[in-house]
Scaffold this active site. Structure first.
Site: not given
Length: 719
Positions: A45, A114, A175, A360, A362-364, A367
């Site tokens: 499209e 359309k 579509c 950054p 963070s260790g979590g 991220s």
């Protein structure tokens, strides 16, 4: 063997307003289709402009350049002896329409506008286009002089018609028209159309592909016919990733399927089909009775046959659609997360002409998930490079800072990640050794250029500045401070991380002897955004965010998948860790935890989000639904408190959505305020009328809870 027809459809990685690049990709797809022996080629499209032009569709320049590109296609030798279905915006009688232009041998056969527009969720087609309301009617469209100079035509048919070749009949669907209850293919099929084309600009959402395929299978199973589905693929300039998956469906069976996620700019899918299979499939009494009374479509006749001339030609057996067919390929949600955002990140990186990404770390788990998605991008680049994809190799060399004439091949994902991906652990006195170690180990596993720093001196400087100016020094809650002090001290750390991220992103290429800058990645998930559990203008404020519309639950599944699929055993530690912001001091009796801070679990947030957005529930409707869904383990007053708490927190944090980092769209309940989830950002957050009604009902309704909440969740997980 009857009439063999080879047809082709494609996925193109078009880019909004990149007229030159879009033209070259269109011509490449036509060349490949012809090499495969196709006599009909269908494209996505609005492929000439790119689907995501938005308000640029209202500009006269966009229409002018579209005609100029179409003129180049018409003049090209590549477009001879093949019927091509091309997409572009066209102004007819001062009204802008989203159109398909059917061309053959330097002539325009039909312009088909359309009729049914996509206008919910991310789609705003009615803002730019008007639907064609004269169904099964055709008018004259007078062509611009630049097209007349190529085709010799002054006017062409414009409207709802079909194209009749010597040997078959082609109908066009666009579509959204496939998704409507009264789809055009129904009446077209009853009036003898045997080949349906569908040109789409359909974006990726987790678990969405199944619905799209089932609609095409159902359409051709009932009607009989050949359905050619084309779609855009890639990031064409905003939050959406168009997920390709071009396919050909015959009589309810998928006979050819393209990739859903790919770094290829052009992918063509072709199949050779016996048109007699369609005719035999339609030889039923009920279908014939309906077809005999069907309303007639205007037919545009063309002296061209899609099949060979004699009707008894022999093709290579491997080209024919016969016998058992391969199963339709569906990716699991965790695979979709690994692939979709990774492809989106690659398109964004190469088209923004920046030198890489910075995050950054963070260790979590959030991220971590973002970083693993970048690593997945590097894996896809390495795979494409090993296959010899010259476009990917060329882009990778430029991004990595290779000099002109370099022969560098990015065939090692960890080595390539070290060139383009920068991670940084920004620790404070509140950070734990465990998160610092996890960040370092992950960076080493994926190959990123890693920085480990402490920012306590910055935090202390800001805190001392406030104390110097005001004469009072704020304290954390564990040291006797108020809630306001505690929150302000957390926010200092969070917002400084954003400032540091942009400083390092701007200068790290310079530090490493290169030019340019890096894009900063955010890593707030959809549930935290919905709840407002992040600091406004902290490191959730970034250039783009690949996980901003993905739930915590799905992210955990993705990390578990990536651990095995990408051979990253370090990810086990992230899955087992308790999510924490690490913005408050850790004591013997207190460790900050996300779910405790939020007052709700991530699983509950996913339920609240889906009911609020997808099921369109306000506070009262959500309460009445959850009393039944959670009634086995929660009393009505308990459900009421959870619903009220969610809506209170959602409402008072809604202002944060106005500055939400642009995120990859992946989930139906995304709270993205930009254009997907349009709501106020100043609410009566205590909802007095609604909450009073909930409280009265909760007091009246009986308590039917019989099991513990965790036991009920475990049972649901088993089911």
């Amino acid at each position: 063997m009857g009439h063999l027809i080879t047809v082709a459809t494609c996925s193109l990685n078009q880019w909004a307003l990149d007229f030159e690049g879009n033209l070259q990709r269109i011509l490449a797809s036509i060349r490949i289709a012809k090499e495969k022996g196709a006599t009909l080629r269908v494209g996505p499209e609005l492929e000439i402009t790119g689907y995501g032009c938005m308000d640029h569709f209202l500009e006269g320049d966009t229409g002018l350049h579209s005609w100029e590109v179409l003129a180049e296609i018409l003049k090209s030798e590549d477009a001879r002896d093949i019927v091509c279905d091309i997409g572009m915006p066209i102004t007819h009688k001062n009204v802008i329409y989203n159109c398909r232009v059917i061309i053959h041998n330097q002539k325009i056969l039909l312009i088909r506008p359309k009729m049914w527009m996509a206008n919910d969720g991310n789609y705003r087609e009615l803002r730019w286009f008007t639907p064609w309301m004269k169904h099964r009617q055709v008018e004259d469209h007078y062509l611009p002089r630049l097209i007349h100079a190529v085709t010799g035509q002054t006017k062409v048919p414009f409207g709802d018609a079909v194209v009749s070749t010597i040997d078959t009949c082609i109908g066009i669907e666009l579509c959204e028209e496939l998704f409507t209850p009264a789809s055009p293919h129904i009446l077209m099929g009853l009036d003898g159309v045997e080949i349906f084309t569908n040109s789409s600009g359909s974006h990726h959402e987790l678990r969405k592909l199944y619905r799209r395929i089932e609609l095409m299978k159902e359409a051709t199973m009932k009607l009989g016919g050949i359905y050619l589905y084309a779609n855009q693929q890639g990031c064409d300039g905003d939050r959406l990733y168009y997920d390709g998956c071009a396919m050909i469906v015959v009589n309810g069976r998928v006979v050819a399927q393209g990739s859903q996620f790919s770094l290829q700019d052009v992918e063509v899918v072709a199949a050779t089909i016996d048109i007699e299979d369609v005719r035999s499939h339609r030889a039923t009494s009920s279908r014939s009775n309906q077809a005999a009374g069907a309303e007639r479509y205007h037919r545009i006749e063309v002296e061209f046959a899609l099949s060979g001339g004699k009707g008894d030609e022999i093709k290579d057996f491997s080209e024919l659609v016969v016998g058992a067919l391969p199963e339709v390929r569906y990716h699991r949600p965790e695979e979709e997360i690994a692939l979709g955002p990774a492809c989106w990140l690659w398109d964004y990186l190469r088209r923004s002409r920046t030198q890489g990404y910075f995050i950054p770390l963070s260790g979590g788990i959030d991220s971590c998930a973002t970083s693993v998605i970048v690593y997945s991008m590097c894996r896809l680049v390495a795979e494409a490079a090993r296959r010899g994809d010259q476009q990917v190799i060329s882009d990778a060399r430029r991004i990595a800072g290779e000099p002109e004439g370099s022969e560098y091949i990015p065939d090692d994902p960890r080595e390539f990640a070290n060139r383009v991906f920068h991670t940084c652990y920004m620790g404070t006195e509140n950070s734990s050794p465990e998160t610092r170690k996890r960040a370092k180990d992950l960076a080493q596993a994926i190959g990123s250029y890693h920085i480990d720093l402490n920012m306590d001196s910055l935090v202390t400087a800001i805190r001392n500045l406030f104390a110097y100016v005001t004469g009072v020094k704020p304290q954390f809650r564990v040291h006797g401070g108020s809630a306001a002090e505690n929150l302000a001290l957390q926010n200092i750390q969070a917002r400084l991380r954003m400032v540091i991220a942009y400083l390092f992103a701007q200068l790290m290429p310079w530090v490493r002897g290169r030019q340019g800058g890096l894009l900063v990645l955010g890593s707030a998930n959809v549930d935290e955004s919905l709840r407002g559990y992040f600091t406004k203008y902290d490191c959730s404020s970034a250039d783009i965010n690949p996980i901003g519309a993905i739930s915590k639950t799905d992210l955990k599944k993705f990390i578990a998948y990536a651990r095995d699929a990408f051979d990253l055993p370090v990810l086990t530690e992230f899955l087992e860790a308790v999510p924490t912001a690490e913005l408050e001091p850790i004591t013997e009796t207190y460790v900050q935890a996300d779910e405790a801070d939020m007052g709700m679990t991530y699983d509950e947030l996913s339920v609240f989000g889906r009911l609020r957005k997808v099921e369109k529930c306000g506070p009262w409707s959500m309460f009445t639904k959850l009393v039944h869904e959670w009634g086995s383990f929660l009393s009505p007053p308990q459900v009421a408190e959870k619903v009220k708490h969610f809506f209170f927190e959602y409402a008072r944090n809604r202002h944060k959505m106005t500055t939400l980092t642009p995120s990859y769209h992946a989930e139906q309940y995304s709270p993205d305020d930009n254009r997907y989830d349009l709501r106020p950002f100043l609410y009566p957050s205590r909802f007095p009328w609604q909450f009073k009604k909930i409280e009265e009902a909760a007091a009246r309704w009986p308590d039917r809870s019989t099991v513990h909440a965790q036991e009920a969740r475990d049972k649901q997980a088993i089911q």
